[in-house]
Design a protein around this motif. Structure first.
Motif, short mmCIF file in Angstrom:
data_model
loop_
_atom_site.label_atom_id
_atom_site.label_comp_id
_atom_site.label_asym_id
_atom_site.label_seq_id
_atom_site.Cartn_x
_atom_site.Cartn_y
_atom_site.Cartn_z
N ALA A 32 -1.50 12.64 -9.51
CA ALA A 32 -0.81 11.37 -9.26
C ALA A 32 0.51 11.66 -8.56
O ALA A 32 1.22 12.59 -8.92
CB ALA A 32 -0.55 10.66 -10.59
N SER A 33 0.79 10.84 -7.51
CA SER A 33 2.02 11.10 -6.77
C SER A 33 2.60 9.81 -6.18
O SER A 33 1.91 8.79 -6.05
CB SER A 33 1.74 12.10 -5.64
OG SER A 33 0.79 11.55 -4.75
N TYR A 34 3.87 9.88 -5.89
CA TYR A 34 4.55 8.78 -5.24
C TYR A 34 5.39 9.42 -4.13
O TYR A 34 6.36 10.12 -4.40
CB TYR A 34 5.44 8.07 -6.25
CG TYR A 34 6.13 6.84 -5.69
CD1 TYR A 34 5.37 5.70 -5.37
CD2 TYR A 34 7.50 6.82 -5.49
CE1 TYR A 34 5.99 4.59 -4.86
CE2 TYR A 34 8.12 5.71 -4.98
CZ TYR A 34 7.36 4.59 -4.66
OH TYR A 34 7.98 3.49 -4.14
N PHE B 204 0.83 -1.20 0.00
CA PHE B 204 0.00 0.00 0.00
C PHE B 204 0.87 1.26 0.00
O PHE B 204 0.65 2.18 -0.78
CB PHE B 204 -0.93 -0.01 1.23
CG PHE B 204 -1.74 1.24 1.35
CD1 PHE B 204 -2.82 1.46 0.51
CD2 PHE B 204 -1.40 2.22 2.27
CE1 PHE B 204 -3.56 2.62 0.60
CE2 PHE B 204 -2.13 3.39 2.36
CZ PHE B 204 -3.23 3.59 1.52
N LEU B 205 1.87 1.25 0.84
CA LEU B 205 2.73 2.43 0.95
C LEU B 205 3.56 2.63 -0.30
O LEU B 205 3.85 3.76 -0.69
CB LEU B 205 3.63 2.32 2.18
CG LEU B 205 2.89 2.43 3.52
CD1 LEU B 205 3.86 2.14 4.69
CD2 LEU B 205 2.27 3.81 3.69
N LEU B 206 3.93 1.54 -0.94
CA LEU B 206 4.83 1.66 -2.10
C LEU B 206 4.08 1.89 -3.41
O LEU B 206 4.69 2.16 -4.44
CB LEU B 206 5.70 0.41 -2.20
CG LEU B 206 6.72 0.27 -1.06
CD1 LEU B 206 7.39 -1.10 -1.11
CD2 LEU B 206 7.76 1.37 -1.12
N VAL C 291 -1.36 4.82 -13.37
CA VAL C 291 0.00 5.31 -13.25
C VAL C 291 0.84 4.21 -12.60
O VAL C 291 0.40 3.55 -11.67
CB VAL C 291 0.06 6.64 -12.48
CG1 VAL C 291 -0.44 6.50 -11.05
CG2 VAL C 291 1.47 7.23 -12.50
N LYS C 292 2.02 3.97 -13.16
CA LYS C 292 2.85 2.84 -12.75
C LYS C 292 4.16 3.34 -12.16
O LYS C 292 4.76 4.28 -12.65
CB LYS C 292 3.15 1.98 -13.98
CG LYS C 292 3.50 0.57 -13.66
CD LYS C 292 3.49 -0.33 -14.91
CE LYS C 292 3.87 -1.72 -14.51
NZ LYS C 292 5.06 -2.19 -15.18
N LEU D 208 3.64 12.63 -10.23
CA LEU D 208 3.68 11.69 -11.36
C LEU D 208 2.63 12.03 -12.43
O LEU D 208 2.31 11.20 -13.27
CB LEU D 208 3.43 10.27 -10.84
CG LEU D 208 4.46 9.68 -9.88
CD1 LEU D 208 4.07 8.25 -9.53
CD2 LEU D 208 5.86 9.71 -10.46
N ASN D 209 2.10 13.26 -12.37
CA ASN D 209 1.01 13.62 -13.30
C ASN D 209 1.33 13.30 -14.76
O ASN D 209 0.48 12.82 -15.49
CB ASN D 209 0.69 15.12 -13.18
CG ASN D 209 -0.31 15.36 -12.05
OD1 ASN D 209 -0.63 14.44 -11.30
ND2 ASN D 209 -0.77 16.59 -11.93
#
Ligand SMILES: [Zn+2]
Length: 472
Positions: free
Chosen positions: A64-66, A35-37, A95-96, A71-72
């Motif tokens: 989108a973010s990490y 979940f966190l990753l 998004v990968k 990560l947009n």
């Protein structure tokens, strides 16, 4: 003896429980790590959107973010929305990052949510004559999807209003109302035969040219017209008649007619008329000569020359007439509007300089000019009537000095003028005060006229118009 109160687990059972707990934590830890990753994606706007058919679908966007990384620009969107076609569309966002993928979904429903439009002919708030019935003036109904729905409109007559209703195939309904009030607040119209400016000769009878009055509700009300004012042709001044009428609902109309009293031109009169000025060097000398000889003349001025010469013309008792501001045929004869705009400009110039509201005009090239044909067929026929309707009088000429043509010496102009003078008529002489040979011929012309029994006049509003034949 047996001991009480203490439960004893077999050793094997204890080990089993520890094992279960360890496995539980490992599995939990694994999912927590996953979940966190996994990157995060959230959609802006609603997860279910409704879009009107035919309009544009505007993607509201996503985030989108990490962890703290944006990560947009790695987001992939699958699916399309065809807003031209009604239906339900799905958009898939993913998004990968490494082995982990985040997904989201949006549902977009394209449907007809727009009401048809009804447009009414005539007024939305309509007044009708008291005691009459409203006659439908017509309407149109259009829908964004179904097109023309005019035939589907249901019209309901509810006495003081009319209700128009229409539904499109998707069930969107439009309803509009036309209110009907029985009321007449429109005054009658009075039309004066020969217009608001007419002419009558001094000392002669005045003949009323006639009129007609019509009302929207009362019909012909000509016999209800009441005229106030009287024309006394012995008075050499403009006289005003007022025509008044009222319909049966007390709506009142009033128009005025100005009767310009003019005198017949007396034979043997000379009108010296000077066009195209003023100009320093010629006009000022001409004014000096006129002063010496005590003769009054008429100047048809333009937008050119110094203001002080126009002021002098006026102050020394001459008539300042209007010849148009630009004197450019292509401008003044472009159209009726164009002519009056140019005329107004020179009118205002003269009024600003002298305070005099000049109504005396001369058309560039005269009313008989054919050059206006180049710009508009029939223009002079219209203009000659229209200037009178607007309160002007125009003056052509019946004697050309020749200073605008082939004659270029004072002697030639003098000879030409005196040889065409006549005692049997009025002599309206066309001259140009911007020409040096006209300036130089003037004194001799005046002296000749005086010695041979002519008398000099300036044009006034009481001077009978001098009209040439109209050729356009
Ligand atoms: Zn001219």
């Amino acid at each position: 003896m047996k001991r009480k109160g203490r439960i004893r687990f077999p050793r094997k059972t204890v080990e089993k429980r520890i094992l279960v707990a360890v496995i539980f934590f490992l599995v939990f830890g694994f999912f927590l790590a996953c979940f966190l990753l996994t990157p995060k994606i959230t959609l802006k706007g609603n997860l279910q959107e409704v879009v009107n058919v035919g309009s544009k679908y505007k993607e509201k966007g996503y985030k989108a973010s990490y962890f703290k990384q944006n990560l947009n620009n790695m987001v992939i969107v699958k699916g399309k929305v065809n807003t031209k076609k009604q239906g339900v569309y799905s958009l898939y966002y993913s998004v990968k990052k490494g082995p982990f993928t985040a997904k989201a979904k949006r549902i977009v429903e394209v449907k007809d949510i727009e009401k048809p439009e009804i447009t009414l002919k005539g007024e939305k708030d309509t007044k009708i004559c008291p005691g009459t019935k409203y006659e439908e003036e017509g309407f149109e109904a259009k829908d964004n999807v179904d097109g023309d729905l005019t035939k589907e409109v249901k019209v309901k007559d509810a006495k003081d209003k009319i209700i128009y209703q229409v539904k499109d195939k998707s069930g969107n309904e439009r309803k509009i109302v036309r209110t009907i009030v029985e009321k007449d607040d429109t005054p009658p119209m009075i039309e004066l035969v020969d217009g608001e400016n007419v002419f009558a000769y001094q000392g002669e009878g005045y003949q009323e040219a006639g009129y007609q009055a019509k009302d929207n509700c009362s019909g012909d009300v000509t016999n209800k017209v009441f005229i106030t004012g009287e024309v006394d042709t012995n008075k050499l001044e403009d006289q005003t008649l007022t025509y008044e009428v009222m319909d049966e609902y007390e709506n009142r109309q009033e128009v005025k007619r100005v009767v310009h009293i003019i005198h017949h031109n007396s034979p043997g009169t000379i009108y010296l008329t000077f066009d195209d000025g003023p100009k320093q060097g010629t006009t000022n000398v001409i004014l000096d000569i006129l002063k010496e000889e005590n003769v009054k003349a008429t100047f048809f001025v333009t937008g050119s020359g110094p203001d002080e010469l126009i002021k002098r013309e006026y102050d020394e008792g001459h008539t300042v007439g209007l010849h148009t501001y630009s004197h450019n045929y292509g401008t003044v004869y472009q159209s009726v509007d164009s002519y009056f705009k140019d005329l107004q400009a020179v009118h205002d110039r003269v009024q600003n300089i002298t305070g005099y509201d000049s109504r005396i005009i001369r058309f560039p090239g005269g009313s008989s000019n054919t050059i206006s044909k180049r710009y508009q067929q029939g223009l002079m026929t219209t203009l000659t009537k229209e200037v009178i309707a607007r309160g002007y009088s125009y003056y052509d000429w019946n004697l050309e000095s020749g200073d605008a043509g082939t004659l270029t010496s004072a002697e030639a102009i003098y000879q030409n003028v005196i040889s065409h003078l006549s005692k049997n008529r009025v002599n309206m002489i066309l001259m140009h005060d911007i020409k040096s040979y006209t300036r130089d011929a003037l004194k001799k012309i005046i002296v000749y006229g005086k010695e041979n029994g002519y008398h000099f006049e300036k044009i006034t509003p009481q001077t009978e118009m001098m009209k040439q034949r109209i050729n356009n």
